[in-house]
Motif scaffolding. Structure first.
Motif, PDB file in Angstrom:
ATOM      1  N   ASP A   1       0.780  -1.164   0.017  1.00 57.46           N
ATOM      2  CA  ASP A   1      -0.056  -0.011  -0.015  1.00 57.46           C
ATOM      3  C   ASP A   1       0.912   1.285   0.117  1.00 57.46           C
ATOM      4  O   ASP A   1       0.610   2.219  -0.821  1.00 57.46           O
TER       5      ASP A   1
ATOM      6  N   ARG B   1      -1.995  -9.604  -5.227  1.00 56.43           N
ATOM      7  CA  ARG B   1      -2.682  -8.478  -5.005  1.00 56.43           C
ATOM      8  C   ARG B   1      -3.787  -8.436  -6.103  1.00 56.43           C
ATOM      9  O   ARG B   1      -4.932  -8.043  -6.043  1.00 56.43           O
ATOM     10  N   TYR B   2      -3.555  -8.713  -7.372  1.00 50.68           N
ATOM     11  CA  TYR B   2      -4.133  -8.499  -8.569  1.00 50.68           C
ATOM     12  C   TYR B   2      -4.530  -9.958  -9.261  1.00 50.68           C
ATOM     13  O   TYR B   2      -3.339 -10.239  -9.815  1.00 50.68           O
TER      14      TYR B   2
ATOM     15  N   ASN C   1      -3.400  -9.375   1.333  1.00 52.67           N
ATOM     16  CA  ASN C   1      -3.046  -8.549   0.455  1.00 52.67           C
ATOM     17  C   ASN C   1      -3.871  -8.593  -0.892  1.00 52.67           C
ATOM     18  O   ASN C   1      -3.675  -7.656  -1.534  1.00 52.67           O
TER      19      ASN C   1
ATOM     20  N   GLN D   1      -6.240  -7.500  -3.480  1.00 55.49           N
ATOM     21  CA  GLN D   1      -6.908  -6.347  -3.594  1.00 55.49           C
ATOM     22  C   GLN D   1      -8.248  -6.427  -4.945  1.00 55.49           C
ATOM     23  O   GLN D   1      -9.245  -5.809  -4.708  1.00 55.49           O
ATOM     24  N   SER D   2      -8.030  -7.202  -5.630  1.00 52.21           N
ATOM     25  CA  SER D   2      -8.825  -7.168  -6.823  1.00 52.21           C
ATOM     26  C   SER D   2      -8.895  -8.678  -7.406  1.00 52.21           C
ATOM     27  O   SER D   2      -8.021  -9.109  -7.730  1.00 52.21           O
TER      28      SER D   2
ATOM     29  N   LYS E   1     -11.024  -5.159  -2.504  1.00 53.14           N
ATOM     30  CA  LYS E   1     -11.699  -3.732  -2.838  1.00 53.14           C
ATOM     31  C   LYS E   1     -12.436  -3.767  -4.178  1.00 53.14           C
ATOM     32  O   LYS E   1     -13.373  -2.863  -4.214  1.00 53.14           O
TER      33      LYS E   1
END
Length: 278
Positions: A33, A226-227, A246, A248-249, A270
């Motif tokens: 982040d 993370r993605y 960790n 995020q998407s 998120k």
């Protein structure tokens, strides 16, 4: 200088650029982040200084894509090459492919307005390269690339190429943090050995019906991920899913994957994209 990796006047996704920047380790910060926030702040400084131009914004005003002025892009290329960081193969001058010696550059970008042609790499390049980008059109380069030789590669962007199958030598690149691919067939991928992976983007070719990309259960235990983006994404649910702090998407995940265990494991996500019927 990293803007020199992209072809001149190209429209660059801000999200992609920031993730590449972090994957390259260009920011000496602790935590994802903190690195991403600092990268976004530095990009905004370049925009405020008129070195980078905003191309598109989202409905809420957030910057989606950007471009670099022609003179600024030329400066990026000169500085990166002078510092022995970047080597551009077949720049957009109409030159044909040729044997080349990148002299152990860390970043190599293969640009072409035409079809893909095999590019040779020497042993010094294999040992020192940290990122490899392709901005070309064509099919199946992996046999010529000998991916397993790039032991220290952190970034592999082959999204502009159409691969007939998943390149299994990629699984030997345990230092990979960012990978982007386009493949033509449905496939169950076993990438859990890539423990350093932060971003995985695997899309289907627009030339054929979008394939479903399946991942084995172990992918949800990858600590740095993370993605995770795909054209169509399927993950079978194990009995117990660890909480992924960790992640995020998730993009275009099949609704049938939404079990209680999966939701418990990705509750810190998120952004969540859904594709298909339940």
């Amino acid at each position: 200088m990293y803007f020199g990796v992209f072809p001149k006047s190209s429209e660059i996704s801000v999200n992609k650029f920031i993730r590449l920047w972090v994957a390259e380790g260009l920011l000496e910060l602790k935590g994802h982040d903190e690195s991403e926030n600092e990268a976004a702040s530095l990009l905004q400084q370049l925009i405020d200084g008129s070195l980078v131009v905003v191309s598109k914004r989202s409905l809420n005003g957030k910057i989606k894509t950007c471009r670099v002025h022609g003179p600024a892009h030329d400066l990026c290329l000169r500085e990166a090459e002078c510092k022995n960081l970047l080597y551009v193969v077949n720049p957009e001058t109409g030159k044909t492919y040729r044997m080349f010696s990148p002299q152990g550059r860390q970043w190599v970008s293969v640009n072409s307005k035409g079809d893909y042609h095999p590019v040779p790499f020497d042993d010094l390049t294999h040992s020192r390269m940290r990122s490899l980008h392709f901005f070309v059109s064509g099919t199946e380069p992996t046999n010529e690339l000998r991916l397993s030789n790039f032991k220290l590669l952190r970034v592999l962007d082959l999204q502009s190429l159409v691969l007939n199958d998943f390149p299994t030598p990629l699984l030997d690149l345990v230092c990979l943090r960012y990978v982007a691919l386009t493949i033509t067939i449905s496939k169950c991928l076993q990438i859990s050995s890539l423990w350093n992976l932060q971003t995985s983007t695997v899309h289907g070719s627009a030339l054929v019906q979008s394939p479903t990309i399946s991942f084995q259960n172990e992918i949800i235990e990858m600590p740095q991920l993370r993605y995770l983006h795909s054209t169509r994404l399927y993950i079978s649910s194990p009995m117990k899913v660890p909480v992924l702090d960790n992640l995020q998407s998730f993009s275009r995940l099949n609704p049938s994957c939404y079990t209680k265990e999966i939701f418990q494991g990705i509750r810190k996500v998120k952004k969540l994209g859904i594709f298909g019927r339940g």
